[in-house]
Write a protein that holds these residues in place. Sequence first.
Motif, PDB file in Angstrom:
ATOM      1  N   ARG A  42      65.714  51.675  47.891  1.00 34.02           N
ATOM      2  CA  ARG A  42      65.302  50.765  48.963  1.00 34.02           C
ATOM      3  C   ARG A  42      65.213  51.507  50.288  1.00 34.02           C
ATOM      4  NH1 ARG A  42      69.185  46.043  49.355  1.00 34.02           N
ATOM      5  NH2 ARG A  42      70.564  47.513  48.382  1.00 34.02           N
ATOM      6  N   PHE A  43      66.150  52.398  50.520  1.00 37.86           N
ATOM      7  CA  PHE A  43      66.149  53.181  51.761  1.00 37.86           C
ATOM      8  C   PHE A  43      64.913  54.081  51.806  1.00 37.86           C
ATOM      9  CE2 PHE A  43      68.759  54.145  55.346  1.00 37.86           C
ATOM     10  CZ  PHE A  43      68.343  55.400  55.758  1.00 37.86           C
ATOM     11  N   GLN A  44      64.592  54.712  50.690  1.00 37.90           N
ATOM     12  CA  GLN A  44      63.396  55.562  50.628  1.00 37.90           C
ATOM     13  C   GLN A  44      62.131  54.739  50.853  1.00 37.90           C
ATOM     14  OE1 GLN A  44      63.401  57.652  46.909  1.00 37.90           O
ATOM     15  NE2 GLN A  44      65.282  58.780  47.384  1.00 37.90           N
ATOM     16  N   GLY A  45      62.106  53.536  50.306  1.00 37.03           N
ATOM     17  CA  GLY A  45      60.942  52.678  50.501  1.00 37.03           C
ATOM     18  C   GLY A  45      60.765  52.276  51.951  1.00 37.03           C
ATOM     19  N   ALA A  46      61.883  52.033  52.626  1.00 38.06           N
ATOM     20  CA  ALA A  46      61.820  51.626  54.030  1.00 38.06           C
ATOM     21  C   ALA A  46      61.355  52.769  54.924  1.00 38.06           C
ATOM     22  CB  ALA A  46      63.181  51.130  54.495  1.00 38.06           C
ATOM     23  N   ASN A  83      58.012  57.032  43.385  1.00 42.45           N
ATOM     24  CA  ASN A  83      57.861  56.253  42.165  1.00 42.45           C
ATOM     25  C   ASN A  83      58.292  54.812  42.430  1.00 42.45           C
ATOM     26  OD1 ASN A  83      57.670  55.307  39.588  1.00 42.45           O
ATOM     27  ND2 ASN A  83      59.241  56.634  38.717  1.00 42.45           N
ATOM     28  N   THR A  84      57.345  53.968  42.789  1.00 44.04           N
ATOM     29  CA  THR A  84      57.673  52.591  43.137  1.00 44.04           C
ATOM     30  C   THR A  84      58.103  51.780  41.920  1.00 44.04           C
ATOM     31  OG1 THR A  84      55.357  51.977  42.932  1.00 44.04           O
ATOM     32  CG2 THR A  84      56.146  52.577  45.125  1.00 44.04           C
ATOM     33  N   ALA A  85      57.694  52.166  40.745  1.00 44.16           N
ATOM     34  CA  ALA A  85      58.063  51.440  39.529  1.00 44.16           C
ATOM     35  C   ALA A  85      59.546  51.601  39.213  1.00 44.16           C
ATOM     36  CB  ALA A  85      57.224  51.921  38.356  1.00 44.16           C
ATOM     37  N   ARG A  86      60.169  52.636  39.730  1.00 45.43           N
ATOM     38  CA  ARG A  86      61.586  52.877  39.460  1.00 45.43           C
ATOM     39  C   ARG A  86      62.458  51.762  40.043  1.00 45.43           C
ATOM     40  NH1 ARG A  86      65.176  54.232  36.036  1.00 45.43           N
ATOM     41  NH2 ARG A  86      67.016  55.177  36.913  1.00 45.43           N
ATOM     42  N   VAL A 112      65.186  49.920  37.694  1.00 44.74           N
ATOM     43  CA  VAL A 112      66.615  49.925  38.006  1.00 44.74           C
ATOM     44  C   VAL A 112      67.136  48.497  38.083  1.00 44.74           C
ATOM     45  CG1 VAL A 112      68.300  50.452  39.821  1.00 44.74           C
ATOM     46  CG2 VAL A 112      66.639  52.170  39.135  1.00 44.74           C
ATOM     47  N   ARG A 113      66.378  47.619  38.711  1.00 45.04           N
ATOM     48  CA  ARG A 113      66.801  46.226  38.838  1.00 45.04           C
ATOM     49  C   ARG A 113      66.960  45.577  37.463  1.00 45.04           C
ATOM     50  NH1 ARG A 113      62.749  44.305  41.987  1.00 45.04           N
ATOM     51  NH2 ARG A 113      61.739  43.250  40.262  1.00 45.04           N
ATOM     52  N   ARG A 114      66.034  45.848  36.580  1.00 43.14           N
ATOM     53  CA  ARG A 114      66.108  45.276  35.234  1.00 43.14           C
ATOM     54  C   ARG A 114      67.235  45.895  34.413  1.00 43.14           C
ATOM     55  NH1 ARG A 114      60.181  43.549  33.162  1.00 43.14           N
ATOM     56  NH2 ARG A 114      59.697  42.274  34.958  1.00 43.14           N
ATOM     57  N   ASP A 115      67.491  47.189  34.609  1.00 44.06           N
ATOM     58  CA  ASP A 115      68.608  47.831  33.910  1.00 44.06           C
ATOM     59  C   ASP A 115      69.937  47.215  34.331  1.00 44.06           C
ATOM     60  OD1 ASP A 115      66.992  49.497  32.432  1.00 44.06           O
ATOM     61  OD2 ASP A 115      67.274  51.248  33.726  1.00 44.06           O
ATOM     62  N   ILE A 116      70.084  46.946  35.626  1.00 37.65           N
ATOM     63  CA  ILE A 116      71.308  46.311  36.125  1.00 37.65           C
ATOM     64  C   ILE A 116      71.483  44.948  35.468  1.00 37.65           C
ATOM     65  CG2 ILE A 116      72.403  45.280  38.158  1.00 37.65           C
ATOM     66  CD1 ILE A 116      71.132  47.576  39.797  1.00 37.65           C
TER      67      ILE A 116
END
Length: 64
Positions: free
Chosen positions: A29-33, A39-42, A46-50
């Motif tokens: 999220r920090f990198q996106g900001a 890799n936006t799909a990551r 990650v959210r689905r893995d959690i």
Amino acid sequence: MKASELRGKSIEELEGQIADLKKEQFNLRFQGATAQLENTARVRQVRRDIARIQTVVNEKRASA
């Protein structure tokens, strides 16, 4: 990461994985900001893995 692989692990191991994934999620999220995310799909993965790990943990706690 498959749910069948996760069911073979203990609750403590799964909670450790959740903590690691939450740290990764924060960093993504920090990198996106800051427009550094490649890799936006990551983020979605990650959210689905959690969620998948939390589901397995809840199943284990309910059966115990």
